[in-house]
Design a protein around this motif. Structure first.
Motif, PDB file in Angstrom:
ATOM      1  N   PRO A 200      83.980  70.589 -37.617  1.00 24.61           N
ATOM      2  CA  PRO A 200      85.031  71.322 -36.899  1.00 24.61           C
ATOM      3  C   PRO A 200      84.679  71.516 -35.429  1.00 24.61           C
ATOM      4  N   MET A 201      85.701  71.652 -34.601  1.00 21.19           N
ATOM      5  CA  MET A 201      85.492  72.165 -33.249  1.00 21.19           C
ATOM      6  C   MET A 201      85.099  73.639 -33.386  1.00 21.19           C
ATOM      7  N   ILE A 202      84.181  74.098 -32.562  1.00 21.64           N
ATOM      8  CA  ILE A 202      83.710  75.482 -32.632  1.00 21.64           C
ATOM      9  C   ILE A 202      83.781  76.099 -31.245  1.00 21.64           C
ATOM     10  N   THR A 203      84.377  77.278 -31.145  1.00 16.14           N
ATOM     11  CA  THR A 203      84.248  78.066 -29.925  1.00 16.14           C
ATOM     12  C   THR A 203      83.319  79.229 -30.235  1.00 16.14           C
ATOM     13  N   LEU A 204      82.459  79.514 -29.282  1.00 11.98           N
ATOM     14  CA  LEU A 204      81.341  80.412 -29.541  1.00 11.98           C
ATOM     15  C   LEU A 204      81.126  81.323 -28.348  1.00 11.98           C
ATOM     16  N   GLU A 205      81.084  82.634 -28.606  1.00 16.88           N
ATOM     17  CA  GLU A 205      80.669  83.562 -27.564  1.00 16.88           C
ATOM     18  C   GLU A 205      79.154  83.736 -27.644  1.00 16.88           C
ATOM     19  N   ILE A 206      78.478  83.570 -26.521  1.00 10.58           N
ATOM     20  CA  ILE A 206      77.036  83.805 -26.458  1.00 10.58           C
ATOM     21  C   ILE A 206      76.786  84.832 -25.367  1.00 10.58           C
ATOM     22  N   LEU A 207      76.463  86.047 -25.765  1.00  8.89           N
ATOM     23  CA  LEU A 207      76.179  87.104 -24.800  1.00  8.89           C
ATOM     24  C   LEU A 207      74.756  86.967 -24.280  1.00  8.89           C
ATOM     25  N   SER A 208      74.523  87.477 -23.095  1.00  9.99           N
ATOM     26  CA  SER A 208      73.192  87.391 -22.500  1.00  9.99           C
ATOM     27  C   SER A 208      72.157  88.172 -23.304  1.00  9.99           C
ATOM     28  N   SER A 209      72.617  89.117 -24.123  1.00  8.45           N
ATOM     29  CA  SER A 209      71.692  89.933 -24.929  1.00  8.45           C
ATOM     30  C   SER A 209      71.404  89.322 -26.298  1.00  8.45           C
ATOM     31  N   VAL A 210      71.891  88.099 -26.554  1.00 11.65           N
ATOM     32  CA  VAL A 210      71.685  87.478 -27.852  1.00 11.65           C
ATOM     33  C   VAL A 210      70.193  87.212 -28.081  1.00 11.65           C
ATOM     34  N   GLU A 211      69.783  87.188 -29.350  1.00 11.35           N
ATOM     35  CA  GLU A 211      68.407  86.844 -29.697  1.00 11.35           C
ATOM     36  C   GLU A 211      68.254  85.323 -29.495  1.00 11.35           C
ATOM     37  N   ARG A 212      67.520  84.948 -28.480  1.00 14.34           N
ATOM     38  CA  ARG A 212      67.576  83.578 -27.974  1.00 14.34           C
ATOM     39  C   ARG A 212      66.966  82.557 -28.918  1.00 14.34           C
ATOM     40  N   SER A 213      65.884  82.886 -29.579  1.00 18.69           N
ATOM     41  CA  SER A 213      65.232  81.887 -30.428  1.00 18.69           C
ATOM     42  C   SER A 213      66.122  81.515 -31.611  1.00 18.69           C
ATOM     43  N   SER A 214      66.792  82.506 -32.207  1.00 18.93           N
ATOM     44  CA  SER A 214      67.689  82.220 -33.333  1.00 18.93           C
ATOM     45  C   SER A 214      68.876  81.374 -32.891  1.00 18.93           C
ATOM     46  N   MET A 215      69.459  81.723 -31.737  1.00 16.34           N
ATOM     47  CA  MET A 215      70.587  80.951 -31.248  1.00 16.34           C
ATOM     48  C   MET A 215      70.169  79.529 -30.905  1.00 16.34           C
ATOM     49  N   SER A 216      69.041  79.373 -30.244  1.00 20.27           N
ATOM     50  CA  SER A 216      68.562  78.038 -29.894  1.00 20.27           C
ATOM     51  C   SER A 216      68.327  77.196 -31.144  1.00 20.27           C
ATOM     52  N   SER A 217      67.763  77.813 -32.174  1.00 15.32           N
ATOM     53  CA  SER A 217      67.507  77.100 -33.421  1.00 15.32           C
ATOM     54  C   SER A 217      68.794  76.595 -34.051  1.00 15.32           C
ATOM     55  N   MET A 218      69.835  77.432 -34.043  1.00 17.27           N
ATOM     56  CA  MET A 218      71.100  77.026 -34.649  1.00 17.27           C
ATOM     57  C   MET A 218      71.808  75.971 -33.805  1.00 17.27           C
ATOM     58  N   LEU A 219      71.735  76.092 -32.494  1.00 14.26           N
ATOM     59  CA  LEU A 219      72.352  75.075 -31.642  1.00 14.26           C
ATOM     60  C   LEU A 219      71.652  73.730 -31.820  1.00 14.26           C
ATOM     61  N   CYS A 220      70.326  73.743 -31.956  1.00 12.99           N
ATOM     62  CA  CYS A 220      69.606  72.491 -32.206  1.00 12.99           C
ATOM     63  C   CYS A 220      69.998  71.899 -33.563  1.00 12.99           C
ATOM     64  N   ALA A 221      70.232  72.771 -34.543  1.00 10.60           N
ATOM     65  CA  ALA A 221      70.623  72.291 -35.867  1.00 10.60           C
ATOM     66  C   ALA A 221      71.958  71.568 -35.808  1.00 10.60           C
ATOM     67  N   ILE A 222      72.949  72.164 -35.129  1.00  9.17           N
ATOM     68  CA  ILE A 222      74.250  71.488 -35.096  1.00  9.17           C
ATOM     69  C   ILE A 222      74.242  70.326 -34.099  1.00  9.17           C
ATOM     70  N   GLU A 223      73.349  70.372 -33.116  1.00  5.83           N
ATOM     71  CA  GLU A 223      73.198  69.213 -32.237  1.00  5.83           C
ATOM     72  C   GLU A 223      72.747  67.999 -33.043  1.00  5.83           C
ATOM     73  N   SER A 224      71.925  68.228 -34.058  1.00  6.63           N
ATOM     74  CA  SER A 224      71.459  67.126 -34.898  1.00  6.63           C
ATOM     75  C   SER A 224      72.599  66.497 -35.697  1.00  6.63           C
ATOM     76  N   PHE A 225      73.745  67.205 -35.793  1.00  8.56           N
ATOM     77  CA  PHE A 225      74.925  66.648 -36.461  1.00  8.56           C
ATOM     78  C   PHE A 225      75.818  65.873 -35.475  1.00  8.56           C
ATOM     79  N   GLY A 226      75.379  65.771 -34.236  1.00 11.01           N
ATOM     80  CA  GLY A 226      76.142  65.036 -33.238  1.00 11.01           C
ATOM     81  C   GLY A 226      76.902  65.897 -32.254  1.00 11.01           C
TER      82      GLY A 226
END
Length: 306
Positions: A200-226
């Motif tokens: 699916p297309m995904i729109t995502l809000e990422i606030l500056s206060s987000v826990e960065r390591s968890s967000m980075s891990s998930m973005l890398c995971a979906i990046e691996s899907f293309g």
């Protein structure tokens, strides 16, 4: 005092897909932060760059339109999409766990005669029940994260994942909007099966206060899907695809909305987005209509664009 807001009129879309209603009844002008923003500036003032982006993504969606609105609040986006894409075969699901706000979302759907689901459930990476922390600042800041603008009130709410919901309903999303006050990584974690299988297309809000390591891990995971990542910008010329490891460093308080796309954004996306932005320019506060409580909605607000 109830308030009616104008829906953006997009002539190119009307020619292609047909007419839709000119106005939405948003029920009240002061009850929530979203309604207050609509009162101050009309539909044009409510996240205009993101709004145009989301409408363009929906317009370019091929086949039936299935939309998951995760963190729907009063369901304004679900109502807008249901109104504009009235001729499409569609399934729209608005997830809103806050009891009072969810009640408004269901009432908004009813008063406008729209057909989509409002699910009073939080979305994360597990299922069961969970504490929802009610912000003292504004209901738009309610979160499963106790450290994010939480107040003294906590309510127990049902909890699910996108993967579990899709398995139970067999309504795979083509577009997912995620806006859950720093818990976006958890939503992605609970959606990885769906994302990998259905892209699916995904729109995502990422606030500056987000826990960065968890967000980075998930973005890398979906990046691996293309997937590739685009920050929502005011100007079409400013968009460029970024890698997962570049996303967090490009987040700021002014630039927090992102599009996660399983393919490069087509040129047609930017043309469609510009048409929606142009249409929104004519939906300022002067186009709002206030009506007395208990009064009928004026006839001019019940018509259709043609």
């Amino acid at each position: 005092m109830p308030m009616i807001v104008r829906v953006p009129k997009n002539p190119a879309f009307l020619t292609k897909e047909g007419g839709y209603r000119t106005h939405l009844n948003v029920l009240d002008r002061t009850a929530t932060a979203v309604q207050r923003e609509l009162r101050r500036g009309g539909t044009a003032s409510y996240e205009p760059d993101f709004q145009a982006t989301l409408l363009a993504l929906c317009e370019l969606c091929e086949g039936p339109l299935s939309f998951y609105d995760v963190g729907a609040h009063i369901g304004f986006y679900s109502a807008l999409i249901s109104t504009i894409f009235r001729h499409r075969e569609k399934d729209i699901v608005a997830f809103e766990p806050t009891p009072d706000t969810g009640h408004i979302a269901r009432l908004l759907r009813q008063k406008n005669g729209l057909a989509y689901s409002v699910v009073s459930t939080a979305v994360s990476d597990t299922h069961g029940t969970v504490d929802l922390h009610i912000s003292d600042k504004a209901e738009t800041s309610n979160s499963l994260n106790p450290d994010f603008r939480g107040g003294s009130e906590v309510v127990k709410v049902p909890l699910t994942t996108i993967d579990r919901f899709n398995d139970e309903t067999h309504l795979p999303p083509k577009i997912i909007k995620i806006d859950v006050e720093t818990m976006e990584a958890s939503v992605l974690r609970g959606a990885l099966k769906t994302i990998q299988e259905y892209k699916p297309m995904i729109t995502l809000e990422i606030l500056s206060s987000v826990e960065r390591s968890s967000m980075s891990s998930m973005l890398c995971a979906i990046e691996s899907f293309g997937y590739r990542f685009y920050r929502v910008q005011a100007e079409n010329s400013d968009w460029k695809a970024l890698r997962a490891d570049e996303v967090i460093e490009n987040c700021s308080s002014k630039h927090r909305d992102w599009v996660c796309s399983p393919a490069e954004l087509a040129e047609g996306f930017f043309a469609a987005r510009q048409q929606w932005k142009d249409a929104l320019n004519y939906c300022d506060a002067s186009t709002n209509v206030l009506i007395e409580a208990g009064s009928q909605v004026p006839e001019e607000c019940q018509g259709f664009y043609s």
